[in-house]
Design a protein around this motif. Structure first.
Motif, PDB file in Angstrom:
ATOM      1  N   GLN A  44       0.830  -1.208   0.000  1.00 58.54           N
ATOM      2  CA  GLN A  44       0.000   0.000   0.000  1.00 58.54           C
ATOM      3  C   GLN A  44       0.860   1.253   0.000  1.00 58.54           C
ATOM      4  OE1 GLN A  44      -3.422   0.002   2.708  1.00 58.54           O
ATOM      5  NE2 GLN A  44      -3.260  -2.228   2.834  1.00 58.54           N
ATOM      6  N   CYS A  45       1.981   1.209   0.729  1.00 63.53           N
ATOM      7  CA  CYS A  45       2.904   2.352   0.721  1.00 63.53           C
ATOM      8  C   CYS A  45       3.491   2.550  -0.673  1.00 63.53           C
ATOM      9  CB  CYS A  45       4.031   2.127   1.727  1.00 63.53           C
ATOM     10  SG  CYS A  45       3.521   2.207   3.453  1.00 63.53           S
ATOM     11  N   ALA A  46       3.932   1.458  -1.291  1.00 64.38           N
ATOM     12  CA  ALA A  46       4.550   1.544  -2.616  1.00 64.38           C
ATOM     13  C   ALA A  46       3.558   2.043  -3.665  1.00 64.38           C
ATOM     14  CB  ALA A  46       5.109   0.186  -3.020  1.00 64.38           C
ATOM     15  N   ALA A  47       2.290   1.690  -3.506  1.00 66.02           N
ATOM     16  CA  ALA A  47       1.268   2.107  -4.469  1.00 66.02           C
ATOM     17  C   ALA A  47       0.726   3.500  -4.184  1.00 66.02           C
ATOM     18  CB  ALA A  47       0.117   1.103  -4.466  1.00 66.02           C
ATOM     19  N   GLY A  48       1.132   4.118  -3.063  1.00 65.86           N
ATOM     20  CA  GLY A  48       0.660   5.451  -2.721  1.00 65.86           C
ATOM     21  C   GLY A  48      -0.740   5.472  -2.125  1.00 65.86           C
ATOM     22  N   VAL A  49      -1.231   4.300  -1.690  1.00 68.76           N
ATOM     23  CA  VAL A  49      -2.554   4.227  -1.053  1.00 68.76           C
ATOM     24  C   VAL A  49      -2.542   5.002   0.262  1.00 68.76           C
ATOM     25  CG1 VAL A  49      -4.265   2.649  -0.033  1.00 68.76           C
ATOM     26  CG2 VAL A  49      -3.090   2.039  -2.163  1.00 68.76           C
ATOM     27  N   VAL A  50      -1.440   4.895   0.997  1.00 67.44           N
ATOM     28  CA  VAL A  50      -1.217   5.679   2.214  1.00 67.44           C
ATOM     29  C   VAL A  50       0.143   6.360   2.082  1.00 67.44           C
ATOM     30  CG1 VAL A  50      -2.656   4.269   3.748  1.00 67.44           C
ATOM     31  CG2 VAL A  50      -0.289   3.669   3.443  1.00 67.44           C
ATOM     32  N   ALA A  51       0.285   7.497   2.732  1.00 67.60           N
ATOM     33  CA  ALA A  51       1.554   8.232   2.676  1.00 67.60           C
ATOM     34  C   ALA A  51       2.531   7.618   3.668  1.00 67.60           C
ATOM     35  CB  ALA A  51       1.320   9.701   3.008  1.00 67.60           C
ATOM     36  N   CYS A  52       3.658   7.164   3.173  1.00 66.58           N
ATOM     37  CA  CYS A  52       4.655   6.504   4.008  1.00 66.58           C
ATOM     38  C   CYS A  52       6.026   7.124   3.787  1.00 66.58           C
ATOM     39  CB  CYS A  52       4.732   5.024   3.659  1.00 66.58           C
ATOM     40  SG  CYS A  52       3.196   4.120   3.875  1.00 66.58           S
ATOM     41  N   GLY A  53       6.940   6.751   4.648  1.00 65.13           N
ATOM     42  CA  GLY A  53       8.327   7.187   4.526  1.00 65.13           C
ATOM     43  C   GLY A  53       9.076   6.331   3.519  1.00 65.13           C
ATOM     44  N   PRO A  54      10.331   5.982   3.821  1.00 68.94           N
ATOM     45  CA  PRO A  54      11.199   5.295   2.859  1.00 68.94           C
ATOM     46  C   PRO A  54      10.687   3.933   2.382  1.00 68.94           C
ATOM     47  CG  PRO A  54      12.432   5.926   4.841  1.00 68.94           C
ATOM     48  CD  PRO A  54      11.008   6.308   5.060  1.00 68.94           C
ATOM     49  N   ILE A  55       9.790   3.306   3.115  1.00 69.02           N
ATOM     50  CA  ILE A  55       9.290   1.994   2.703  1.00 69.02           C
ATOM     51  C   ILE A  55       8.583   2.068   1.357  1.00 69.02           C
ATOM     52  CG2 ILE A  55       7.077   2.135   3.925  1.00 69.02           C
ATOM     53  CD1 ILE A  55       9.304  -0.962   3.506  1.00 69.02           C
ATOM     54  N   GLN A  56       8.087   3.243   0.982  1.00 64.82           N
ATOM     55  CA  GLN A  56       7.395   3.376  -0.301  1.00 64.82           C
ATOM     56  C   GLN A  56       8.308   3.047  -1.477  1.00 64.82           C
ATOM     57  OE1 GLN A  56       6.278   7.489  -1.331  1.00 64.82           O
ATOM     58  NE2 GLN A  56       7.691   8.136   0.276  1.00 64.82           N
ATOM     59  N   TRP A  57       9.621   3.215  -1.318  1.00 65.82           N
ATOM     60  CA  TRP A  57      10.570   2.947  -2.391  1.00 65.82           C
ATOM     61  C   TRP A  57      11.188   1.560  -2.302  1.00 65.82           C
ATOM     62  CZ3 TRP A  57      11.144   7.892   0.046  1.00 65.82           C
ATOM     63  CH2 TRP A  57      10.539   8.920  -0.676  1.00 65.82           C
ATOM     64  N   GLU A  58      11.033   0.909  -1.178  1.00 62.56           N
ATOM     65  CA  GLU A  58      11.623  -0.427  -1.048  1.00 62.56           C
ATOM     66  C   GLU A  58      10.732  -1.338  -0.201  1.00 62.56           C
ATOM     67  OE1 GLU A  58      15.378  -0.387   1.163  1.00 62.56           O
ATOM     68  OE2 GLU A  58      15.211   1.779   1.234  1.00 62.56           O
ATOM     69  N   PRO A  59       9.537  -1.662  -0.714  1.00 68.95           N
ATOM     70  CA  PRO A  59       8.604  -2.484   0.062  1.00 68.95           C
ATOM     71  C   PRO A  59       9.134  -3.880   0.363  1.00 68.95           C
ATOM     72  CG  PRO A  59       7.868  -2.295  -2.206  1.00 68.95           C
ATOM     73  CD  PRO A  59       9.019  -1.343  -2.035  1.00 68.95           C
TER      74      PRO A  59
END
Length: 174
Positions: A44-59
């Motif tokens: 969900q972080c990687a897909a932008g469903v929720v706003a996250c920190g660095p995990i969005q780039w390396e799920p």
């Protein structure tokens, strides 16, 4: 500047560069694996469903020592994964759910474990095999109902590390 001075300067720079690279700490691999369906918290972080920190780039990189029971694998940089009130989408599932993994570095695997509320609900022993790039586990959730967070733990066979994934589901909603 004489040729011998240029040579000594070039040699000194080369030696200093080699020494600097030798003394630098080795980086960690930035690729491993995670559950993409149902959408895990890191998916969900990687897909932008929720706003996250660095995990969005390396799920795929939620790694920590074996035996932890946290969505972040004890990694402070990914602490939002431990926050149950973060706005995670909850996926409706039946009493059995299929968890689809995406693997980006196929580590030799001891076991795959699935937990709810700290209770082991399913375990798959891979006996040291390397997983395929995409595969699924069917997990029996019949002992649970309503909204639950499933913690999946991928225990690497040849290191003291594991990978951690949390998936929010609504058991019995299908």
């Amino acid at each position: 500047m004489s040729i011998s001075s240029k040579f000594r300067s070039t040699a000194a720079v080369g030696a200093a560069t080699a020494l600097a690279f030798t003394l630098m700490p080795a980086g960690t691999a930035n690729a491993h694996g995670y559950i993409d369906t149902p959408a895990s918290r890191q998916a969900q972080c990687a897909a932008g469903v929720v706003a996250c920190g660095p995990i969005q780039w390396e799920p795929q990189s939620v790694e920590g020592p074996k035996g932890l029971m946290s969505c972040s694998g004890g990694n402070a940089a990914f602490s939002e994964l431990d926050d149950d009130g973060y706005g995670w989408d909850v996926t409706p599932v039946g009493t059995t759910a299929t968890f689809d993994w995406t693997i980006t570095a196929a580590h030799s695997t001891a076991t795959w474990e699935y937990f709810i509320d700290g209770n082991l609900i399913e375990s798959f022993d891979d006996g040291g095999a390397r997983p395929p790039w995409n595969f699924s586990h069917d997990v029996d959730l019949s002992g649970y109902s309503g909204e639950q967070t499933v913690l999946a733990r991928w225990n690497v066979a040849d290191t003291p590390m594991a990978f951690y994934v949390c998936v929010d589901v609504n058991v019995g909603a299908l």
